[in-house]
Design a protein around this motif. Structure first.
Motif, mmCIF file in Angstrom:
data_model
loop_
_atom_site.group_PDB
_atom_site.id
_atom_site.type_symbol
_atom_site.label_atom_id
_atom_site.label_comp_id
_atom_site.label_asym_id
_atom_site.label_seq_id
_atom_site.Cartn_x
_atom_site.Cartn_y
_atom_site.Cartn_z
ATOM 1 N N PRO A 87 27.111 88.405 -19.463
ATOM 2 C CA PRO A 87 27.007 87.177 -18.659
ATOM 3 C C PRO A 87 28.293 86.757 -17.965
ATOM 4 N N ASN A 88 29.443 86.853 -18.676
ATOM 5 C CA ASN A 88 30.682 86.419 -18.009
ATOM 6 C C ASN A 88 31.250 87.468 -17.065
ATOM 7 N N LYS A 112 44.450 92.745 -16.228
ATOM 8 C CA LYS A 112 44.983 92.095 -17.426
ATOM 9 C C LYS A 112 44.668 92.885 -18.700
ATOM 10 N N SER A 113 43.455 93.465 -18.753
ATOM 11 C CA SER A 113 42.997 94.063 -20.010
ATOM 12 C C SER A 113 42.746 95.566 -19.940
ATOM 13 N N GLN A 114 42.379 96.069 -18.777
ATOM 14 C CA GLN A 114 42.004 97.479 -18.650
ATOM 15 C C GLN A 114 42.617 98.081 -17.380
ATOM 16 N N TYR A 242 41.758 83.282 -16.530
ATOM 17 C CA TYR A 242 40.488 83.861 -17.002
ATOM 18 C C TYR A 242 40.476 83.908 -18.535
ATOM 19 N N GLY A 243 39.373 83.462 -19.108
ATOM 20 C CA GLY A 243 39.243 83.435 -20.555
ATOM 21 C C GLY A 243 39.787 82.181 -21.198
ATOM 22 N N THR A 244 40.291 81.240 -20.376
ATOM 23 C CA THR A 244 40.800 79.973 -20.897
ATOM 24 C C THR A 244 39.893 78.843 -20.426
ATOM 25 N N PRO A 245 39.994 77.661 -21.046
ATOM 26 C CA PRO A 245 39.173 76.511 -20.617
ATOM 27 C C PRO A 245 39.442 76.075 -19.183
ATOM 28 N N PHE A 251 39.582 78.587 -10.703
ATOM 29 C CA PHE A 251 38.765 79.428 -9.816
ATOM 30 C C PHE A 251 38.230 78.604 -8.652
ATOM 31 N N ALA A 252 37.688 77.429 -8.953
ATOM 32 C CA ALA A 252 37.097 76.576 -7.920
ATOM 33 C C ALA A 252 38.131 76.053 -6.933
#
Length: 385
Positions: A87-88, A112-114, A242-245, A251-252
């Motif tokens: 979903p995300n 960031k991760s891959q 990304y991945g934070t509150p 993003f918006a």
């Protein structure tokens, strides 16, 4: 089909397909609307266009590695149609900013991760008849993209004059990758006028730009940093959140500030200007029976599935039509769910009926259907767009 989407055993590279699904599909009005654009419609079978896109990627990609970039109006429908996609990983653009920011978004998030991942960019609304050949070409492209700072574009053989497509001029054979011929790209030309398109097709060394690309995460992010530094700076801020509150807010706020530009203009054209050897852009043959289904006449051609001479004679009735009669009629496309349809003495028409609208045009003018949507917007008929 492998619903689990297992990564192919013979691939040593992590592969992340990024499906671009943000278009509004105005040229398929009245079936397509803002909240049910072409990519979420089943135009040529039981599966929708975006479901077909995922279907042909699952043999070579893991479902958990698929990303989709879309918009708020389509996000829920896409999530329902693609239950195996995380979903995300279905990202909804705060505003439409064309393909460069959409491609960059996925790349900077993955960086960031891959960072060693190979990214594939795929439109959500194309059809491919030869899925096995498609898989073979994409696998070769993944291997080539992993071999250096290379940009791979899939070029569809230019079999006829089309002014609505971008063209790729390629050079001599560079090498072979997994038995697939690889050519260096000389230049890109976006939507040439008819005389130029005729010259391109006649030359035999041009292909249509399919809008499908392969590159490593590092190659794409570095290219964005080089050729579109403002977008790179904006994407770095979004990726950091990304991945934070704070992600939704960041993003918006930031994404709408990105330049509205295609990946072709932002990266491919300036990179190809470096010269054939320096640009590191390569073309693989998109010879897998491709069609971008850009309008009703293209759908007529796709469903009719016959040669040019027979195409002008063949009527195509959607399977939802209750009964179909044609008398002295040819070359028509009709969609009228649940209705008995009779054609008498007419040729080359497109007739599409929905619950609240009726379209009647010719196959020749079907490219202009988007103008209807513009007129409806101007008239304030938001209920019909």
């Amino acid at each position: 089909m492998n619903q689990a989407g297992d990564q192919t055993e013979d691939s040593e590279f992590r592969f992340a397909p990024v499906i671009l699904a943000g278009g509004s599909g105005t040229r398929f009005w009245p079936r397509s609307r803002r909240s049910r654009a072409k990519q979420v419609l089943a135009l040529d079978g039981e599966r929708t266009m975006i479901q077909q896109t995922v279907d042909r990627l699952l043999p070579i990609a893991d479902a958990k590695d698929i990303w989709v970039v879309t918009n708020d109006l389509l996000k829920d429908a896409i999530a329902d149609q693609l239950p195996n996609v995380v979903p995300n990983h279905i990202l909804s653009e705060p505003s439409a900013r064309n393909t460069a920011p959409a491609c960059a978004l996925a790349a900077f998030l993955l960086e960031k991760s891959q960072p060693e991942t190979i990214i594939g960019i795929f439109p959500s609304d194309h059809v491919v008849k030869d899925a096995a050949r498609f898989a073979a070409i994409v696998k070769a492209g993944i291997a080539l993209a992993a071999s250096g700072q290379k940009i791979i574009v899939l070029g569809v053989p230019a079999t006829k004059v089309e002014t609505g497509y971008g063209y790729i001029e390629y050079g001599d054979l560079s090498e072979e990758m997994n038995g697939v011929k690889v050519r260096r790209v000389k230049r890109f030309t976006e939507k040439p006028h008819k005389a130029l398109a005729e010259a391109f097709v006649a030359s035999g060394n041009y292909a249509w730009n399919s809008g499908m690309f392969l590159w490593s995460v590092k190659t794409l992010t570095n290219a964005i940093r080089e050729h579109s530094p403002a977008i790179a700076t904006q994407m770095e801020k979004i990726a950091a959140a990304y991945g934070t509150p704070k992600f939704s807010q960041v993003f918006a706020e930031i994404y709408p500030l990105c330049e509205n530009i295609s990946i072709d203009y932002a990266v491919l054209e300036p990179r190809s200007a470096k010269g054939e050897q320096a640009s590191e852009i390569y073309c693989l043959p998109g010879d897998f029976c491709w069609n971008d289904l850009g309008c009703w006449s293209a759908l007529h051609e796709h469903v009719a599935d016959c040669g040019p001479e027979d195409l002008a004679k063949k009527n195509v009735f959607d399977k939802t039509n209750q009964a179909c009669i044609d008398i002295d009629s040819q070359g028509n496309y009709v969609y009228a769910p649940g209705k008995a349809v009779a054609l008498v003495g007419v040729s080359d028409l497109v007739v599409v009926e929905t619950e609240d609208a009726l379209l009647i045009t010719t196959r020749e003018r079907s490219q202009d259907v988007g103008k209807v949507v513009a007129e409806l917007k101007q008239a304030g008929r938001e209920d019909l767009v």
